[in-house]
Design an enzyme around this catalytic site. Structure first.
Site, PDB file in Angstrom:
ATOM      1  N   HIS A  53     -96.602 -40.988 -35.920  1.00 49.88           N
ATOM      2  CA  HIS A  53     -95.145 -41.184 -35.716  1.00 49.88           C
ATOM      3  C   HIS A  53     -95.129 -41.151 -34.167  1.00 49.88           C
ATOM      4  O   HIS A  53     -93.635 -40.451 -33.575  1.00 49.88           O
ATOM      5  CB  HIS A  53     -94.163 -40.413 -36.764  1.00 49.88           C
ATOM      6  CG  HIS A  53     -92.731 -40.856 -36.761  1.00 49.88           C
ATOM      7  ND1 HIS A  53     -91.767 -40.744 -36.026  1.00 49.88           N
ATOM      8  CD2 HIS A  53     -92.480 -42.015 -37.491  1.00 49.88           C
ATOM      9  CE1 HIS A  53     -90.931 -41.299 -36.280  1.00 49.88           C
ATOM     10  NE2 HIS A  53     -90.947 -42.301 -37.325  1.00 49.88           N
ATOM     11  N   HIS A  60     -83.396 -41.555 -44.215  1.00 50.50           N
ATOM     12  CA  HIS A  60     -84.524 -40.740 -43.851  1.00 50.50           C
ATOM     13  C   HIS A  60     -84.775 -39.447 -44.937  1.00 50.50           C
ATOM     14  O   HIS A  60     -83.830 -38.951 -45.097  1.00 50.50           O
ATOM     15  CB  HIS A  60     -84.696 -40.036 -42.712  1.00 50.50           C
ATOM     16  CG  HIS A  60     -84.760 -41.267 -41.273  1.00 50.50           C
ATOM     17  ND1 HIS A  60     -83.604 -41.859 -41.012  1.00 50.50           N
ATOM     18  CD2 HIS A  60     -86.048 -41.470 -40.682  1.00 50.50           C
ATOM     19  CE1 HIS A  60     -84.109 -42.830 -40.025  1.00 50.50           C
ATOM     20  NE2 HIS A  60     -85.482 -42.472 -39.897  1.00 50.50           N
ATOM     21  N   HIS A  62     -96.078 -45.654 -42.518  1.00 53.30           N
ATOM     22  CA  HIS A  62     -95.260 -45.386 -41.123  1.00 53.30           C
ATOM     23  C   HIS A  62     -96.061 -44.712 -40.444  1.00 53.30           C
ATOM     24  O   HIS A  62     -95.492 -44.007 -39.517  1.00 53.30           O
ATOM     25  CB  HIS A  62     -93.973 -44.567 -41.772  1.00 53.30           C
ATOM     26  CG  HIS A  62     -92.882 -44.668 -40.868  1.00 53.30           C
ATOM     27  ND1 HIS A  62     -92.575 -45.672 -40.066  1.00 53.30           N
ATOM     28  CD2 HIS A  62     -91.964 -43.621 -40.233  1.00 53.30           C
ATOM     29  CE1 HIS A  62     -91.227 -45.432 -39.395  1.00 53.30           C
ATOM     30  NE2 HIS A  62     -91.065 -44.144 -39.433  1.00 53.30           N
ATOM     31  N   ASP A  81     -87.612 -43.204 -44.524  1.00 53.86           N
ATOM     32  CA  ASP A  81     -88.806 -43.040 -43.771  1.00 53.86           C
ATOM     33  C   ASP A  81     -88.970 -41.499 -43.447  1.00 53.86           C
ATOM     34  O   ASP A  81     -88.097 -40.712 -43.520  1.00 53.86           O
ATOM     35  CB  ASP A  81     -88.437 -43.642 -42.459  1.00 53.86           C
ATOM     36  CG  ASP A  81     -88.509 -45.126 -42.151  1.00 53.86           C
ATOM     37  OD1 ASP A  81     -88.540 -45.821 -43.520  1.00 53.86           O
ATOM     38  OD2 ASP A  81     -88.627 -45.810 -41.163  1.00 53.86           O
ATOM     39  N   ASP A  82     -90.174 -41.336 -42.707  1.00 49.06           N
ATOM     40  CA  ASP A  82     -90.563 -39.949 -42.162  1.00 49.06           C
ATOM     41  C   ASP A  82     -91.101 -38.809 -43.049  1.00 49.06           C
ATOM     42  O   ASP A  82     -91.247 -37.913 -42.484  1.00 49.06           O
ATOM     43  CB  ASP A  82     -89.373 -39.601 -41.022  1.00 49.06           C
ATOM     44  CG  ASP A  82     -89.197 -40.340 -40.115  1.00 49.06           C
ATOM     45  OD1 ASP A  82     -89.960 -41.594 -39.816  1.00 49.06           O
ATOM     46  OD2 ASP A  82     -88.369 -40.136 -39.091  1.00 49.06           O
TER      47      ASP A  82
HETATM   48 ZN    ZN Z   1     -89.817 -43.032 -38.356  1.00 49.57          ZN
END
Ligand code: ZN
Length: 246
Positions: A125, A216, A121, A70-71
């Site tokens: 965020h 991540h 995502h 993620d991210d």
């Molecule tokens: Zn995230």
């Protein structure tokens, strides 16, 4: 799935029940405490949420697990992570933040061209968006889908809620987008972990068939442990496969 009206009805039913053996003030207070605790549990637990059904584990008896990042994309760590995945011939899923994808389109293209799955995502965020009307979340999802479509030529089908937060507004927005929400079975805590060995152990101790592992690709520690993590998972007899293969 649970909607706002259901919460009101459950609260009302609980109050009526409690009022039969508590005085009104205690019945109100107990209803509020129980209701808020229960709502908070559902909002912050992507695995158990009654607001939105997310895939957190694939039902299988086969020893297969899934890596998700993620991210990103991050210019510092995503290339390192992609190199390690390539070397080990492992495919993963990357849940990209729209604003990051816009800054690093070449990395998004690389993720896609190397056979990994790309998911949405949100654009910013921002955790505060989770508590705004569903139209704000819809706009975040659409914006990110458009950015990713412009770069890769395909629209993402998977969505991961930031911080795993789900509620009726988010559920409505995701349902409207036609996307599938994906959570996780194993939270690595690579965003706060300082000890690489502990991090590998924490993940490998929790493996079970079908586990989706949350990592991540904007964290240095994740890029440092990934090779060892893949080896440890494989030494335990697990195959790492892509969510695209199920
Ligand atoms: Zn995230």
């Amino acid at each position: 799935m649970l909607k706002n009206i259901h919460i009101v009805l459950i609260g009302l039913a609980l109050f009526i029940l409690l009022q039969t053996f508590l005085d009104t003030v205690f019945a109100v207070l107990t209803t509020l405490v129980v209701l808020f605790s229960w709502i908070a549990f559902n909002i912050f637990s992507v695995k158990h949420s009654l607001f939105l059904k997310s895939i957190c584990r694939i039902r299988t008896k086969e020893k297969v697990v899934f890596l998700s990042f993620d991210d990103g994309p991050s210019d510092q760590f995503t290339p390192v992570i992609l190199d390690i995945l390539k070397r080990n011939n492992v495919k993963a899923s990357f849940f990209c933040i729209g604003q990051h994808a816009e800054v690093y389109p070449d990395l998004v293209r690389r993720i896609s061209s190397e056979g990994h799955r790309i998911g949405n995502h949100t654009n910013s965020h921002n955790w505060k968006n989770a508590f705004k009307p569903s139209s704000i979340i819809e706009a975040e999802i659409d914006r990110t889908n458009n950015i990713l479509f412009d770069i890769t030529g395909s629209k993402p089908e998977l969505f991961r809620p930031p911080f795993g937060i789900t509620n009726p507004s988010i559920a409505k927005a995701i349902k409207g987008s036609g996307m599938q929400s994906v959570g996780w079975d194993i939270r690595s805590f690579d965003t706060i972990s300082k000890d690489p060995q502990k991090l590998v152990r924490r993940i490998s101790d929790k493996l079970r068939p079908g586990s989706i592992i949350l990592l991540h690709d904007n964290r240095e520690i994740t890029s440092r442990i990934l090779n060892e993590l893949i080896e440890t998972i494989q030494n335990k007899g697990y195959k790492i496969v892509s969510l695209a293969d199920v």
